[in-house]
Write an enzyme that holds these catalytic residues in place. Structure first.
Site, short mmCIF file in Angstrom:
data_model
loop_
_atom_site.label_atom_id
_atom_site.label_comp_id
_atom_site.label_asym_id
_atom_site.label_seq_id
_atom_site.Cartn_x
_atom_site.Cartn_y
_atom_site.Cartn_z
N HIS A 89 0.81 -1.22 0.00
CA HIS A 89 0.00 0.00 0.00
C HIS A 89 0.84 1.27 0.00
CE1 HIS A 89 -3.08 -2.94 1.03
NE2 HIS A 89 -3.78 -2.17 0.24
N ARG A 112 -10.52 3.82 -1.89
CA ARG A 112 -10.07 3.13 -0.68
C ARG A 112 -10.35 4.05 0.51
NH1 ARG A 112 -5.53 1.61 -4.39
NH2 ARG A 112 -5.26 -0.65 -4.30
N CYS A 156 -9.04 -3.96 -10.52
CA CYS A 156 -8.65 -2.70 -9.87
C CYS A 156 -7.32 -2.83 -9.12
CB CYS A 156 -9.74 -2.20 -8.94
SG CYS A 156 -10.06 -3.31 -7.57
N ARG A 197 -15.23 1.60 -1.53
CA ARG A 197 -14.98 0.33 -0.83
C ARG A 197 -15.04 0.57 0.66
NH1 ARG A 197 -9.35 -2.67 -1.63
NH2 ARG A 197 -8.66 -1.07 -0.18
N GLU A 250 -10.23 -11.10 -4.30
CA GLU A 250 -8.81 -10.87 -3.99
C GLU A 250 -8.20 -11.99 -3.15
OE1 GLU A 250 -8.33 -7.15 -1.94
OE2 GLU A 250 -10.10 -7.46 -0.70
N ASN A 305 -3.71 -7.38 -6.48
CA ASN A 305 -2.59 -7.23 -5.54
C ASN A 305 -2.66 -8.30 -4.46
OD1 ASN A 305 -2.32 -4.89 -7.00
ND2 ASN A 305 -3.28 -3.62 -5.46
N ASP A 306 -3.81 -8.39 -3.82
CA ASP A 306 -3.96 -9.40 -2.79
C ASP A 306 -4.11 -10.79 -3.40
OD1 ASP A 306 -3.71 -8.13 -0.29
OD2 ASP A 306 -5.61 -7.12 -0.64
#
Ligand code: PEP
Ligand code: MG
Length: 615
Positions: A223, A330, A542, A366, A471, A494-495
């Site tokens: 992040h 976010r 995303c 989110r 994710e 990403n995750d």
């Protein structure tokens, strides 16, 4: 601009002493992980050199035990940090290892049964001082004694005194948990250097003041990296040995795309940096011309390009980039760098600014994804004390926390619902692994909507859609079941890559294993995308993959038509889309998905369009 080391060494002996000597003054290039493109030429502002002077604090006798426990915790954290630095020395040249290893050993020794710690504990008990005050006082008294010793080796004495002060600084930073508060004092145009930067620290950076960022720790898709890209600050992370080699006031040239930083550059390196800076600016202005052009393939397929937003300061960048809405807001920024929780009204005010700024373009909000590396003080104190359990990334993260503390989710849903009349709003649930979690969230969502309506709040007749982040491998493989509960999917690569490959996305040590193009990750993405498309349900990507123009042919070929990315990546991705043909992309994706070797996939992606990708 100060480049003369002698001057500073007189001004701040302790700071100078903590750095090993022989390499100083020479040009020194260090390679890190490229994180945010751009060139920075400026003076180094090394946060590890900031003398951390915590405010003096006294305690009452019954707090002494707790203070000693805090000190013990800070000692153990400091040991861990130094251990981590030490294990990473092996990647440095031998000469550098020889200099740094004994220094780190000396620090570790002082974290054992040392005079410093014995003295600090005694001061807590007898002088009733808070742990950080006790450490600072004891370190100063030891340093003064060392410097007063009758010894001809003055530099040696100064070095030892500097080491004691340095370890006290580390302890104080860990005790006060405010390691980078000094970021406010970063001079304009400086390149910020730190051992580690948390996402919350990065959120405080002012992109108009800071020329660049480089750190020893961190990975490409953590992040902190995302935040730096979002702010458009040229940055490299994971540059081993950097903070030990750099010194405040050094000149440096940082290349965020190449992943390099040259400390104390000679004429040639400076000249090269200047030329790269000019080329980067030229490319930017060329890309800016794409802003008003649509993201359409050569055969007329429209692709939606949206922006990810981490802090409201990015809103102007989003407007400049020509984004068609926000695909991922976010909301963690609302909870960072504060000691209490934002209530419904505070959240409403923040969402109103964003929704109004987007002027009718969709905004996907989110709900709070706290946990893992995203540690937030207000939440760690009391709300979710289990956060720092053995595996924070596998613990009470994202929706799991919100379902356990529904009042947090209720406040957030209420704030989002109240802003829904002002624009096109959607809601996204993070860290889902189970269809029942989506059902539970929906129940709360509908309950909150009923309550608001009862209170006379006007809500849109059809409530904003409730989507799910895909994710985790579990969510991806159960995507067909989850799709029945969700209104849309957003694939968080990403995750997804982190959990699939069991590689921490923010950990420099294993960053070579973090690979979103690994066939396991791609197969999960394909499975989830197809589950959505079968139901004609919207699906976007995303994660950071979405902002990489080289990956666009593959993503379009897999059926994705909506990409959400950091705003500054939009022009390049648009440029790529405008040169593509969907049938070519589909053929290419089929070819990629036949592969089992990640290296071969990289090769195909790199060679797309050159003929050699067709095999
Ligand atoms: C992701 O995991 O890909 C994602 C977009 O969410 P975050 O980076 O905030 O975890
Ligand atoms: Mg995520």
């Amino acid at each position: 601009m100060k480049t003369e080391r002698g001057e500073r060494s007189e001004a701040k002996p302790a700071d100078i002493l903590r750095k090993p000597g022989p390499r100083r003054g020479r040009e020194h290039a260090i390679r890190g992980i490229p994180v945010s493109p751009g060139i920075a030429i400026g003076t180094v502002y090394d946060t590890t050199e900031v003398p951390t002077e915590a405010p003096r604090r006294a305690i009452t006798p019954n707090q002494a035990e707790a203070e000693k426990a805090r000190l013990a915790e800070a000692v153990s954290l400091s040991r861990k940090q130094l251990g981590k630095l030490k294990t990473r020395l092996s990647v440095l040249p031998e000469e550098a290892q020889e200099e740094l290893a004994p220094l780190l050993d000396a620090y570790v020794l002082m974290l054992g049964n040392s005079r410093l710690l014995r003295g600090a504990r005694k001061r807590i008990e007898t002088e009733l001082l808070a742990a950080e005050t006790a450490v600072q006082d004891e370190a100063e008294s030891i340093a003064t004694l060392i410097l007063a010793a009758r010894d001809d080796d003055k530099p040696g004495l100064q070095r030892r005194a500097g080491e004691v002060r340095e370890i006290a600084r580390r302890l104080t930073r860990n005790l006060t948990a405010t390691p980078f508060r000094s970021l406010k004092g970063v001079p304009e145009g400086a390149i910020l250097i730190a051992e580690e930067l948390t996402p919350a620290d990065a959120a405080l950076l002012d992109p108009t003041r800071i020329a660049g960022v480089a750190t020893d720790e961190g990975g490409a898709d953590g992040h902190t990296a995302i935040m730096l890209r979002a702010l458009g600050i040229p940055a490299i992370l994971g540059a081993t040995g950097l903070s030990e080699s750099a010194e405040r006031g050094d000149m440096a040239v940082l290349d965020g795309a190449a992943g390099t930083i040259v400390l104390r550059p000679g004429d040639k390196a400076t000249e090269k940096g200047r030329a790269a800076l000019a080329a980067f600016a030229k490319e930017r202005s060329k890309l800016a011309k794409l802003r008003r052009l649509p993201a359409i393939t050569t055969d007329g397929e429209h692709v939606e390009l949206q922006a990810n937003l981490e802090i409201p300061a990015e809103l102007p960048l989003i407007a400049q980039a020509g984004a068609q809405g926000i695909g991922l807001l976010r909301t963690e920024f609302l909870f960072m760098n504060r000691e209490d929780l934002p209530d419904e009204e505070a959240q409403l005010a923040a969402y109103t600014v964003v929704v109004d700024a987007m002027g009718g373009d969709p905004v996907t909000i989110r709900v709070l994804d706290w946990g893992g590396e995203k540690d937030m003080q207000a939440l760690s104190e009391g709300v979710a004390p289990t956060h720092s359990g053995p595996n924070p990334a596998l613990g009470l993260r994202g929706l799991r926390l919100l379902l356990k503390r529904p009042e947090l989710l209720e406040a957030q849903f209420a704030a989002i619902l109240r802003v829904a009349e002002r624009g096109k709003v959607r809601i996204l649930l993070p860290m889902v692994t189970n269809p029942s979690e989506v059902q539970a969230a929906r129940e709360i969502y509908e309950r909150v909507a009923r309550r608001l309506r009862r209170k006379g709040v006007t809500l849109p007749e059809k409530l904003p859609e409730l989507g799910v982040m895909i994710e985790t491998p579990g969510a991806a493989l159960a995507a067909d079941a989850i799709a029945l509960e969700a209104d849309f999917f957003a694939i968080g690569t990403n995750d997804l890559a982190m959990y699939t490959l069991a590689v921490d996305r923010a950990e420099a040590e294993v960053s070579h294993l973090y690979d979103s193009l690994h066939p396991a990750v791609l197969r999960l993405m394909q499975f989830a995308t197809e589950a959505a498309l079968r139901l004609r349900m919207p699906v976007s990507v995303c994660g950071e993959m979405a902002g990489n123009p080289r990956l666009v042919p593959l993503l379009l070929g897999l059926g994705i038509r909506c990409l959400s990315m950091n705003a500054s990546a939009i022009p390049r991705v648009k440029q790529a889309i405008r040169a593509l043909d969907i049938a070519d992309c589909a053929r290419f994706a089929r070819r990629v998905m036949e592969q089992s070797d990640p290296a071969r996939i990289h090769e195909l992606v790199l060679n797309f369009g050159t003929g050699s990708d067709k095999g």
